[in-house]
Design an enzyme around this catalytic site. Structure first.
Site, PDB file in Angstrom:
ATOM      1  N   GLY A   1      17.013  20.423  62.642  1.00  0.00           N
ATOM      2  CA  GLY A   1      18.052  21.193  61.983  1.00  0.00           C
ATOM      3  C   GLY A   1      18.372  20.576  60.640  1.00  0.00           C
ATOM      4  O   GLY A   1      18.469  21.260  59.626  1.00  0.00           O
ATOM      5  N   ALA A   2      18.530  19.239  60.651  1.00  0.00           N
ATOM      6  CA  ALA A   2      18.856  18.519  59.415  1.00  0.00           C
ATOM      7  C   ALA A   2      18.700  17.036  59.680  1.00  0.00           C
ATOM      8  O   ALA A   2      18.530  16.601  60.819  1.00  0.00           O
ATOM      9  CB  ALA A   2      20.278  18.850  58.954  1.00  0.00           C
ATOM     10  N   MET A   3      18.787  16.245  58.601  1.00  0.00           N
ATOM     11  CA  MET A   3      18.641  14.795  58.717  1.00  0.00           C
ATOM     12  C   MET A   3      19.576  14.110  57.738  1.00  0.00           C
ATOM     13  O   MET A   3      19.658  14.481  56.566  1.00  0.00           O
ATOM     14  CB  MET A   3      17.187  14.401  58.431  1.00  0.00           C
ATOM     15  CG  MET A   3      16.914  12.922  58.591  1.00  0.00           C
ATOM     16  SD  MET A   3      17.159  12.390  60.303  1.00  0.00           S
ATOM     17  CE  MET A   3      17.493  10.662  60.040  1.00  0.00           C
ATOM     18  N   GLU A   4      20.233  13.059  58.223  1.00  0.00           N
ATOM     19  CA  GLU A   4      21.368  12.459  57.535  1.00  0.00           C
ATOM     20  C   GLU A   4      21.000  11.390  56.520  1.00  0.00           C
ATOM     21  O   GLU A   4      21.728  10.408  56.351  1.00  0.00           O
ATOM     22  CB  GLU A   4      22.323  11.846  58.563  1.00  0.00           C
ATOM     23  CG  GLU A   4      21.776  10.636  59.328  1.00  0.00           C
ATOM     24  CD  GLU A   4      21.073  10.942  60.626  1.00  0.00           C
ATOM     25  OE1 GLU A   4      20.909  10.036  61.461  1.00  0.00           O
ATOM     26  OE2 GLU A   4      20.675  12.108  60.814  1.00  0.00           O
ATOM     27  N   ASN A   5      19.923  11.526  55.795  1.00  0.00           N
ATOM     28  CA  ASN A   5      19.575  10.531  54.784  1.00  0.00           C
ATOM     29  C   ASN A   5      20.757  10.330  53.833  1.00  0.00           C
ATOM     30  O   ASN A   5      21.227  11.296  53.216  1.00  0.00           O
ATOM     31  CB  ASN A   5      18.360  10.994  53.982  1.00  0.00           C
ATOM     32  CG  ASN A   5      17.279  11.581  54.857  1.00  0.00           C
ATOM     33  OD1 ASN A   5      16.783  10.933  55.758  1.00  0.00           O
ATOM     34  ND2 ASN A   5      16.923  12.839  54.584  1.00  0.00           N
TER      35      ASN A   5
ATOM     36  N   HIS B   1      28.181  17.818  60.598  1.00  0.00           N
ATOM     37  CA  HIS B   1      27.513  16.868  61.493  1.00  0.00           C
ATOM     38  C   HIS B   1      26.785  15.796  60.678  1.00  0.00           C
ATOM     39  O   HIS B   1      26.936  14.595  60.917  1.00  0.00           O
ATOM     40  CB  HIS B   1      26.544  17.641  62.386  1.00  0.00           C
ATOM     41  CG  HIS B   1      25.680  16.800  63.268  1.00  0.00           C
ATOM     42  ND1 HIS B   1      25.751  16.847  64.643  1.00  0.00           N
ATOM     43  CD2 HIS B   1      24.686  15.912  62.994  1.00  0.00           C
ATOM     44  CE1 HIS B   1      24.860  16.020  65.162  1.00  0.00           C
ATOM     45  NE2 HIS B   1      24.199  15.441  64.174  1.00  0.00           N
ATOM     46  N   GLU B   2      25.995  16.251  59.695  1.00  0.00           N
ATOM     47  CA  GLU B   2      25.247  15.283  58.878  1.00  0.00           C
ATOM     48  C   GLU B   2      26.184  14.431  58.034  1.00  0.00           C
ATOM     49  O   GLU B   2      25.927  13.246  57.810  1.00  0.00           O
ATOM     50  CB  GLU B   2      24.243  16.014  57.986  1.00  0.00           C
ATOM     51  CG  GLU B   2      23.250  16.888  58.728  1.00  0.00           C
ATOM     52  CD  GLU B   2      22.541  16.186  59.868  1.00  0.00           C
ATOM     53  OE1 GLU B   2      22.215  14.985  59.726  1.00  0.00           O
ATOM     54  OE2 GLU B   2      22.303  16.817  60.911  1.00  0.00           O
TER      55      GLU B   2
ATOM     56  N   HIS C   1      27.532  11.548  59.889  1.00  0.00           N
ATOM     57  CA  HIS C   1      26.536  10.483  59.998  1.00  0.00           C
ATOM     58  C   HIS C   1      26.636   9.468  58.858  1.00  0.00           C
ATOM     59  O   HIS C   1      26.150   8.338  58.999  1.00  0.00           O
ATOM     60  CB  HIS C   1      25.130  11.072  59.977  1.00  0.00           C
ATOM     61  CG  HIS C   1      24.611  11.477  61.307  1.00  0.00           C
ATOM     62  ND1 HIS C   1      24.658  10.655  62.409  1.00  0.00           N
ATOM     63  CD2 HIS C   1      23.988  12.623  61.719  1.00  0.00           C
ATOM     64  CE1 HIS C   1      24.100  11.269  63.439  1.00  0.00           C
ATOM     65  NE2 HIS C   1      23.693  12.462  63.052  1.00  0.00           N
TER      66      HIS C   1
ATOM     67  N   GLU D   1      24.607  10.093  67.240  1.00  0.00           N
ATOM     68  CA  GLU D   1      24.450  11.529  67.463  1.00  0.00           C
ATOM     69  C   GLU D   1      25.611  12.149  68.238  1.00  0.00           C
ATOM     70  O   GLU D   1      26.074  13.242  67.926  1.00  0.00           O
ATOM     71  CB  GLU D   1      23.127  11.819  68.177  1.00  0.00           C
ATOM     72  CG  GLU D   1      21.888  11.490  67.350  1.00  0.00           C
ATOM     73  CD  GLU D   1      21.829  12.234  66.025  1.00  0.00           C
ATOM     74  OE1 GLU D   1      22.608  13.176  65.805  1.00  0.00           O
ATOM     75  OE2 GLU D   1      20.997  11.850  65.181  1.00  0.00           O
TER      76      GLU D   1
END
Length: 860
Positions: free
Chosen positions: A273-277, A307-308, A311, A330
């Site tokens: 869905g997405a990534m928290e870089n 959500h991201e 993070h 998470e």
């Protein structure tokens, strides 16, 4: 490759030996464009310099790198022979000094699987787009490093890119002399470093805030997508939610956003869905809507953005030591996403979506044979990859919601604030979080942790009502049960609601009591003497994580009056409970579908309605008795068409019913109506058949043989885009032809030519519930192929194939026996592969139990 699957023990040993001072990574991505000789993978140059210390001079260790070739390796100025020290995934490092400098010059491969440096060519205009995706351990496909979360370090990236491109990374960047150079990052883990490069459409904004100490915080904001999606990109709404989230987290966390800028990239062919870089969040581009969608889709996007963002604190600032404690980021991000969604945005009904959608994911995962405690036992990276599941995310978030009720919101948030300040830029374990929560709440967190974080399985709570002669409640108790495989009975903080119909016929709550449920039976003394309820809802307001059951009176009430229940959260909880009963073979599938037919049309919450459509479809496909399926499809299609025609013209409910009608249409007249709506020879007032809806109509038409390849090609010519290509591939694969299925099988199982997105589209089209007989020959082929596929392909593609091609539509005892035979004869197969097969086997066994229950209901 030997050593590619890093174990927890190896990581602990390396972390005890090494500490990393910093990385300098130089990438040359100019090879991404232009012709390729085709003699091997397309590659780019990657030069990494890493400085690190060793606690035991003279010891040996290794660095991680997955690359087709290594040109040179230098350790402390000493040239090493790449052929001797590099085995394809590890670089052997011997005779380490107290302080070390490692330089690795490698040729790394562009990815087509969404792992590492993914390269995408837009079919619409031929432009090339790059982005990285690493979690849990794919940064080693881009640069040499120590690939584990607890060896944090600052990074400096520099990138050479084709002329006219823009490049982004975690830090702010600038172009000089043909090289993009980026500011050094704070100490972060390898898996959240990031590079995005290409001719992206880029929009900017800014966020400003005055902190409590008077400091002015300024955060540059950016959002990007492919040029082809720019006309559909509503960046203003993305920025609105972003600013609302930053306000919310600054209000509650008392720790300023620590990573400078905040870019968000919507990228093609994304596996997640997405990534928290940090500073450079990546999302799947499907969050940019090409056609009309419902409010639920915008809510889902906002939830993912938040959500991201959560993070940035839970996961990036403070990171788990090893993947055992993946939940520390998470579960918190999933909870904080919903918490901030309700508290900061226009989506104030976010807890309804959480109760109805996210918890459904958790309940399913927690009843599989692979269920695990929230704090899991992660032996290696393959285990880690599979643990991005409904337990780590949604069950963990549900338990945190229960924790907030248990310790109080103020104590919970104060614990989070202390956690950030105490462990900033460090790594933590479970005990680190529990200790701050004990400080702030005064509660014994050890017992709570043992019950909720260190055991698996879901409990069932059922009301038990005893009445007095005058009809009032004599005693109301909550009975708690657990599965035999996971017999733990947990403490629950619950609200019990009593409902009855008023003079207008609506079901309203007239009494409520909060209580702590302990053990097998808990009496709710506060409700003694209350008027007789027609419906008792345990876990009213959704305070705990459990499967809700009903007493006979309550179930009878819901069968007749579910649509009269006015509170949307209570209604969502009842629907969720009824669905769990269907999955558990306690409620016949035909009864659940009957409830949907009778009452879904009254559902006001669009997210709940769309979830009901998904559940009804699943009930028809998996849990309905085979000889009743056709009847069920007809009832569902008739109801969907009626609701479609009666829905408000142009409303989101009309759109939801149109999509559901397409999924259940199988009768000739229904398919012909879909075709006529597509061609414009028929119409429904207010229904705009835009491009996305056109593809939604075309898939069932292709699956039932109403349209042919020529017609699908014509649609692709109309929508010759990356999205159109994926739809086209799926529809082609859906056609009811043995030759088509054979070709799809070969493309996915026997070849690695397709990208991850097209593998997913092909599998989705291949597996059609209406084509059970056509797919029957692939059961034997599946079991013959999966171990080889798992060995030869990347873990992401392996997961897609093993899950997506499992013969779930061959729902018979024979398929169950074939699955058991494979498991028995492959006890030494990779544990992660066995887990996937075991999960699919459990789904199949559950479907067969449901079908038997539904068949038994036929004679009523």
């Amino acid at each position: 490759m030997p050593g590619e699957n890093l174990t927890r023990d190896e990581a602990r040993e390396r972390a005890a030996l090494l500490s990393v001072d910093g990385y300098e990574v130089s990438l040359d991505l100019r090879s991404a464009v232009g012709e390729h000789d085709g003699g091997g993978p397309r590659t780019f140059r990657s030069v990494t310099t890493v400085r690190f210390r060793c606690a035991e001079p003279g010891a040996s260790s290794f660095a991680d790198l997955i690359a087709p070739a290594v040109t040179a390796v230098s350790l402390n100025g000493r040239d090493l022979d790449p052929g001797q020290v590099f085995d394809g995934s590890r670089i052997l490092l011997e005779d380490l000094a107290a302080e070390n400098e490692l330089v690795v010059d490698a040729l790394c491969a562009y990815s087509r699987t969404g792992e590492g440096m993914h390269r995408f060519v837009d079919p619409e205009d031929g432009e090339v787009y790059l982005y990285t995706q690493y979690e849990p351990a794919d940064s080693r496909r881009v640069f040499a490093n120590f690939e584990q979360p607890d060896l944090k370090a600052p990074y400096r990236f520099e990138v050479r890119a084709p002329e006219g491109w823009t490049v982004w990374s975690n830090g702010a960047g600038e172009l000089a002399d043909g090289v993009w150079r980026f500011a050094e990052t704070k100490p972060i883990s390898t898996y959240i470093t990031c590079v995005v490069a290409g001719p992206y459409h880029y929009v900017t904004d800014s966020y400003e805030r005055v902190l409590e100490d008077g400091t002015r915080l300024e955060i540059p904001l950016g959002a990007m997508c492919r040029k082809g999606l720019a006309p559909h990109f509503d960046a203003d709404d993305v920025f609105l939610v972003t600013k609302q989230g930053l306000d919310f987290f600054h209000d509650h966390f008392d720790y300023p956003y620590p990573f400078g800028k905040y870019d968000q990239a919507f990228v093609p062919e994304y596996n997640l869905g997405a990534m928290e870089n940090p500073g450079m969040v990546t999302f799947r581009e499907e969050y940019i809507f090409r056609g009309k969608v419902t409010r639920a889709s915008y809510e889902g996007r906002a939830n993912t953005i938040l959500h991201e963002m959560a993070h940035m604190w839970f996961g990036d600032l403070v990171t788990m030591e090893w993947w055992d404690d993946l939940w520390l980021k998470e579960s918190f991000a999933d909870f904080m996403g919903a918490f901030s969604l309700v508290g900061a945005t226009r989506f104030t009904d976010g807890w309804i979506t959480f109760a109805n959608r996210r918890k459904a994911w958790a309940y399913r995962a927690d009843q599989l044979p692979s269920t695990h405690p929230i704090t899991a036992d992660i032996r290696d990276l393959q285990d880690a990859k599979l643990n991005f599941d409904g337990i780590t995310y949604a069950k963990g978030a549900s338990v945190l919601k229960q924790l907030v009720a248990y310790v109080g919101q103020d104590a919970f948030l104060e614990g989070a604030r202390r956690y950030f300040k105490r462990h900033a830029y460090g790594n933590t374990r479970l005990g680190d979080l529990l200790s701050v929560l004990e400080e702030t709440s005064g509660r014994d967190m050890a017992a709570w942790s043992r019950a909720w974080l260190q055991t698996a399985g879901v409990n069932s709570l059922t009301p038990q009502v005893l009445l007095r002669e005058d009809g009032r409640i004599d005693e109301l108790a909550v009975v708690q049960e657990a599965a035999e495989s996971h017999p733990e009975l947990r403490p629950h903080r619950v609200a019990v609601g009593l409902y009855r119909r008023d003079d207008s016929g609506t079901l309203e709550r007239y009494a409520r009591a909060e209580t702590d449920v302990e053990g097998a039976r808990t009496v709710v003394a506060e409700l003694a003497g209350a008027d007789t309820p027609e419906l008792v809802l345990v876990n009213d307001d959704d305070l705990t994580y459990c499967k809700t059951r009903f007493d006979e009176t309550s179930l009878a009430t819901l069968r007749e009056h579910l649509g009269s229940l006015t509170d949307p959260l209570a209604r969502a909880l009842c629907w969720s409970a009824l669905w769990n009963m269907t999955r558990d073979a306690l409620l016949p599938a035909r009864d659940f579908i009957g409830l949907v037919v009778r009452f879904a049309g009254r559902e006001s919450d669009i997210g709940v309605l769309q979830m009901l459509h998904a559940w009804a479809g699943s009930a028809l496909v998996h849990y309905a008795a085979p000889d009743w399926r056709e009847t069920g499809e007809r009832l569902a299609a008739e109801d969907a068409l009626r609701e479609l025609r009666e829905a408000g013209p142009g409303s989101e409910h009309q759109l939801a019913w149109a999509r559901f009608f397409a999924t259940v249409a199988s009768a000739e007249q229904d398919l012909l109506l879909l075709r006529d709506l597509l061609d414009g020879t028929a119409g429904i007032d207010g229904l705009e058949v835009d491009q996305e809806l056109r593809w939604a109509f075309l898939e069932p038409l292709a699956a039932h043989g109403v349209v042919d390849e020529k017609r699908l090609d014509e649609e692709l010519a109309r929508d010759d885009t990356a999205s159109g290509k994926r739809h086209h591939v799926r529809c082609l694969a859906a056609r009811p032809s043995a030759a088509v299925k054979a070709r799809c099988w070969a493309q996915v199982v026997e070849s690695d030519a397709l990208s991850n997105a097209l593998v997913e589209a092909t599998i989705s089209g291949f597996a059609q519930a209406s084509q059970r007989e056509l797919l029957a020959p692939y059961t034997e082929k599946y079991f013959a192929a999966i171990e080889r596929v798992w060995t030869e392909r990347s873990i992401q593609i392996g997961m897609d194939v093993v899950r997506g091609l499992f013969p779930s539509f061959q729902d018979s005892r024979a398929t169950l026996d074939a699955t058991d035979a494979w498991l028995t004869s492959h006890e030494d197969a990779a544990p992660a592969l066995r887990r996937l097969v075991l999960e699919s086997r459990d789904d199949l066994a559950r479907a067969l139990r449901g079908q038997a229950r539904d068949a038994a209901a036929a004679g009523r």
